[in-house]
Design a protein around this motif. Structure first.
Motif, short mmCIF file in Angstrom:
data_model
loop_
_atom_site.label_atom_id
_atom_site.label_comp_id
_atom_site.label_asym_id
_atom_site.label_seq_id
_atom_site.Cartn_x
_atom_site.Cartn_y
_atom_site.Cartn_z
N VAL A 6 29.49 57.32 18.11
CA VAL A 6 30.43 58.43 18.11
C VAL A 6 30.72 58.83 19.54
O VAL A 6 29.84 58.80 20.40
N PHE A 7 31.96 59.19 19.83
CA PHE A 7 32.31 59.65 21.18
C PHE A 7 31.41 60.80 21.58
O PHE A 7 31.03 61.61 20.72
N PRO A 8 31.02 60.92 22.86
CA PRO A 8 30.03 61.92 23.28
C PRO A 8 30.28 63.30 22.70
O PRO A 8 31.36 63.87 22.83
N ARG A 234 24.85 50.64 21.23
CA ARG A 234 26.08 49.95 20.89
C ARG A 234 27.19 50.37 21.85
O ARG A 234 27.09 51.39 22.52
N VAL A 235 28.26 49.60 21.90
CA VAL A 235 29.41 49.88 22.76
C VAL A 235 30.66 49.99 21.90
O VAL A 235 30.82 49.24 20.92
N ALA A 236 31.54 50.92 22.26
CA ALA A 236 32.84 51.04 21.60
C ALA A 236 33.89 51.27 22.66
O ALA A 236 33.59 51.77 23.76
N ALA A 237 35.12 50.91 22.38
CA ALA A 237 36.21 51.11 23.33
C ALA A 237 37.47 51.50 22.57
O ALA A 237 37.63 51.17 21.39
N ALA A 238 38.33 52.21 23.25
CA ALA A 238 39.62 52.60 22.67
C ALA A 238 40.68 52.52 23.74
O ALA A 238 40.40 52.75 24.92
N ASP A 239 41.89 52.18 23.33
CA ASP A 239 43.01 52.12 24.26
C ASP A 239 43.43 53.54 24.63
O ASP A 239 43.73 54.35 23.76
N ALA A 240 43.46 53.84 25.93
CA ALA A 240 43.84 55.18 26.37
C ALA A 240 45.32 55.45 26.18
O ALA A 240 45.76 56.58 26.31
N ARG A 241 46.09 54.43 25.88
CA ARG A 241 47.52 54.60 25.59
C ARG A 241 47.83 53.91 24.26
O ARG A 241 48.50 52.89 24.21
N PRO A 242 47.32 54.48 23.16
CA PRO A 242 47.42 53.78 21.89
C PRO A 242 48.79 53.79 21.24
O PRO A 242 49.05 53.01 20.34
N GLY A 243 49.65 54.66 21.66
CA GLY A 243 50.94 54.73 20.99
C GLY A 243 51.82 55.80 21.59
O GLY A 243 51.49 56.40 22.61
N PRO A 244 52.95 56.05 20.96
CA PRO A 244 53.91 57.01 21.51
C PRO A 244 53.39 58.44 21.42
O PRO A 244 52.49 58.76 20.65
N ARG A 245 53.98 59.28 22.23
CA ARG A 245 53.65 60.70 22.18
C ARG A 245 54.25 61.32 20.91
O ARG A 245 55.15 60.77 20.29
N ARG A 246 53.70 62.49 20.56
CA ARG A 246 54.27 63.25 19.46
C ARG A 246 54.38 64.71 19.90
O ARG A 246 53.81 65.10 20.92
N TYR A 247 55.09 65.47 19.12
CA TYR A 247 55.25 66.88 19.41
C TYR A 247 54.05 67.65 18.86
O TYR A 247 53.90 67.78 17.65
#
Length: 259
Positions: A6-8, A234-247
């Motif tokens: 889980v993220f910190p 364990r290690v996990a990673a996520a894309d810091a730019r996963p998709g378009p912005r939203r309002y």
């Protein structure tokens, strides 16, 4: 199958460009005043200038925002981001998954808050025409998703109307004037609480349990227990730019996946 870490702290993170839509008291732009019912929120300022106004049991306050400044506030504190130029913040939220599931309540006028259907209608945004928001500047975003932008701005303005009344009431008679809003907020989210518990159990509660187990393992004079704990890394990673912005409520938002 081993669960991913889980993220910190069971937190979530997002990048926020505060709206540049002017308001009567904010020519550079303003977000939508709202409160969270279960989660603590932090602003880590990345760029630009502005302020975050808070209204809660301690009364009203205005906190200057500039790069390097961090301000955080717990559930029940109404907050409003004000953009004095290029304000961009990293938002850190406790209880990852709950804010995204409707943990927030906007400060609409009392008649709107009094009716669940009226609140839902005022808070809703239409789907973007292509499900996304372009990467260009504000003009490109507004031109591409005019209907979404108009709805987001309308709900911002409606929340500002209720917020102004709340500020006046608290100034005149004290923080007790917030109690009707809190009662309305609790009623509006009541039906979601049990579903939220399931989300919380797999994020924040899980990190507490894991830390408790780690401390037990390290405190015992049994090296094998500590080794077993550390072998579970364990290690996990996520894309810091996963998709378009939203309002979002306060601006153009990009949520980073942490689950």
């Amino acid at each position: 199958m081993v669960n991913a870490p889980v993220f910190p702290g069971g937190t979530s993170v997002s990048q926020l460009r505060v709206y540049d839509w002017p308001a009567a008291d904010a020519p550079g732009g303003s977000g939508t005043p709202h409160l969270h019912t279960t989660s603590t929120e932090a602003y880590v300022v990345l760029a630009g200038r502005g302020r975050v106004e808070t209204l809660g049991p301690e009364g009203f306050a205005s906190h200057d925002l500039a790069p390097g400044r961090i301000v955080w506030f717990s559930p029940g504190v109404i907050h409003r981001a004000v953009n004095d130029g290029g304000l961009e913040v990293l938002v850190v939220m406790s209880n990852a998954g709950l804010p995204e599931a409707g943990d927030a309540v906007m400060t609409f006028p009392s008649p709107v808050l009094a009716e669940t259907a009226a609140y839902r209608q005022a808070a809703a945004l239409p789907e973007p025409s292509d499900g996304s928001m372009p990467e260009g500047g504000p003009a490109a975003e507004l031109a591409e998703d005019a209907a979404v932008a108009a709805a987001a701005r309308a709900r911002r303005d409606l929340a500002l109307e209720g917020y102004a009344a709340l500020c006046a009431d608290v100034e005149a008679a004290g923080p007790g004037q917030l109690e009707p809003l809190y009662a309305a907020a609790a009623r509006l989210v009541h039906g979601r609480a049990e579903r939220w518990r399931e989300v919380w159990t797999t994020t924040s509660a899980r990190t507490v349990s894991e830390t408790d187990g780690a401390l037990d393992a390290l405190a015992r004079d049994v090296p094998a227990d500590a080794v077993a704990h550390l072998m579970g890394g364990r290690v996990a990673a996520a894309d810091a730019r996963p998709g378009p912005r939203r309002y979002g409520m306060c601006g153009r938002l990009r949520v980073w996946s942490t689950r």
